[in-house]
Design an enzyme around this catalytic site. Structure first.
Site, mmCIF file in Angstrom:
data_model
loop_
_atom_site.group_PDB
_atom_site.id
_atom_site.type_symbol
_atom_site.label_atom_id
_atom_site.label_comp_id
_atom_site.label_asym_id
_atom_site.label_seq_id
_atom_site.Cartn_x
_atom_site.Cartn_y
_atom_site.Cartn_z
ATOM 1 N N ARG A 141 8.397 1.485 -4.582
ATOM 2 C CA ARG A 141 7.233 0.822 -3.977
ATOM 3 C C ARG A 141 6.661 -0.201 -4.950
ATOM 4 N NH1 ARG A 141 1.429 2.920 -1.384
ATOM 5 N NH2 ARG A 141 1.866 2.025 0.661
ATOM 6 N N GLY B 247 -0.310 3.857 7.637
ATOM 7 C CA GLY B 247 -1.045 4.767 6.778
ATOM 8 C C GLY B 247 -2.215 5.449 7.437
ATOM 9 N N ARG B 248 -3.423 4.868 7.301
ATOM 10 C CA ARG B 248 -4.645 5.548 7.727
ATOM 11 C C ARG B 248 -4.598 6.004 9.182
ATOM 12 N NH1 ARG B 248 -8.647 0.933 5.603
ATOM 13 N NH2 ARG B 248 -6.915 -0.265 6.513
ATOM 14 N N TYR C 14 -0.856 1.298 -10.972
ATOM 15 C CA TYR C 14 -0.470 2.487 -11.742
ATOM 16 C C TYR C 14 0.509 2.115 -12.858
ATOM 17 C CZ TYR C 14 -2.988 4.815 -8.008
ATOM 18 O OH TYR C 14 -3.972 5.197 -7.132
ATOM 19 N N GLN D 187 7.207 10.693 -2.979
ATOM 20 C CA GLN D 187 6.784 9.585 -3.833
ATOM 21 C C GLN D 187 6.441 10.151 -5.208
ATOM 22 O OE1 GLN D 187 2.857 7.499 -3.897
ATOM 23 N NE2 GLN D 187 4.012 5.794 -3.023
#
Length: 377
Positions: A229, A319-320, A182, A97
């Site tokens: 993304r 993810g987590r 971002y 990424q």
């Protein structure tokens, strides 16, 4: 009916299964250089069909967090080679990424204390830098400097070089990080982007930077190796809501249809305490976007299987739960229980909470050994 555990053709790249490990910042890279510890972390989780690396900045200017492995220097390329080799040795597919945080940075992270940059001088977000005592800390992002038009083209070149560097490091492809407040999302959002040049104003102008980067990167490494993304309806890092948010992302979907990308990866920020992306919008996006569609955002196995079976998405992203379950694929396939993750070890630190979570089978073996010890004592 498709299942999570069958192979999948990702624009000509074979995945062993449909399960994707999400990009997750872990802040374990001293001097922003990937380490052997990081290589082990990715090796442990390489049974995922697709692994997406933590965000790797395309330049020092694009960095917003301490100890974040970059992809712009030779030592960083060499460090990432250890991780890509580790994933490939287990038969995994690995995308990098590539990332520029824009205004979500702090002067203590930038070269010579420079201001972060963005489409405007409007501040927002939090960064991981040094506080007044010189200790690493989460801080309010510094006020950014508005990028000049010619500097925007420099960022396109930075992403292009980062993609070439990622391939040299052994990655199978790259994911351009256009989500979560971002740089690219700052340009997309008219509440942050108040420019009057070709990168501001109309929807087409606000999308221009991201599309230019996609085109430049695709030309260099092939569109089938490029993912993007996005986070429609996202408000993370002080991103203001705006009227045509959904239409902006559908415009991008139509543009990406023309380009034959590897995938688009949508992030539902509901798992991070923001308002969730409406499922009705996800289905609308699916109707417009013709390529491979990934979704992340607090998914569990049952919802992932439902979304895949009904054709709403192609690949679910976890993810987590991957932080504490390196063998997540095996646990899901066999119905084994999942280990709880530890948020206190997500960012920064050492091996604890990073590479010390056992697989289910390792834990069963440990418990069996302990039982024998207890019986003998």
């Amino acid at each position: 009916m498709p299942t999570l555990f069958e192979p999948f053709d990702l624009a000509g790249i074979r995945l062993d299964n449909r399960i994707v490990m999400a990009p997750m910042t872990r802040s374990r890279a001293p001097d922003d250089i990937p380490t052997e510890l990081g290589a082990l972390y990715y090796r442990q989780r390489a049974s995922a069909g697709l692994t997406i690396s933590e965000g790797t900045p395309v330049s020092r200017q694009g960095t917003g967090y301490l100890y974040n492995p970059g992809i712009y220097g030779p030592d960083q390329i060499a460090g990432w080679q250890k991780a890509t080799r580790a994933v490939h040795e287990r038969g995994g597919v690995f995308f990098a990424q590539i990332w520029h945080v824009g205004r979500v940075s702090h002067t203590t992270v930038q070269i010579a204390g420079a201001a972060p940059v963005g489409p405007s001088d409007k501040p927002g977000g939090m960064a991981f830098g040094y506080n007044e005592q010189g200790t690493p800390d989460m801080l309010k992002a510094s006020t950014p400097r508005r990028l000049e038009t010619n500097e925007v083209r420099d960022i396109v070149r930075d992403f292009a070089q980062a993609a070439v560097n990622a391939r040299e490091a052994g990655f199978d492809g790259v994911e351009i990080h256009g989500a979560n407040g971002y740089l690219f999302e700052q340009f997309l959002n008219p509440g942050v982007n108040d420019r009057d040049d070709q990168y501001g104003g109309s929807r087409e102008n606000r999308c221009r930077l991201l599309i230019e980067v996609v085109d430049e990167v695709s030309q260099l490494i092939g569109a089938h190796r490029v993912g993007v993304r996005l986070s429609p309806h996202g408000t993370l890092f002080d991103m203001p809501e705006y009227d045509d948010n959904g239409e902006t992302y559908l415009h991008l979907a139509r543009e990406f249809n023309k380009r034959g990308l590897s995938y688009v990866h949508l992030h539902d920020q509901g798992g991070q305490g923001m308002d969730p992306m409406p499922r009705e919008y996800l289905k609308r996006f699916r109707e417009v976007y013709e390529g491979n569609l990934l979704l992340a955002g607090n998914l569990d196995q049952a919802e992932a299987e439902k979304l895949v079976s009904e054709g709403t998405i192609d690949l679910p992203v976890f993810g987590r739960v991957y932080t504490s379950n390196p063998d997540l694929v095996e646990r899901m396939k066999n119905g084994w229980p999942l280990a709880d993750f530890d948020p206190s070890t997500f960012y920064g630190g050492d091996a604890r909470g990073y590479i010390d979570f056992p697989t289910y089978q390792e834990e069963q073996e440990r418990q069996a050994r302990q039982k024998l010890i207890d019986e003998k004592s």
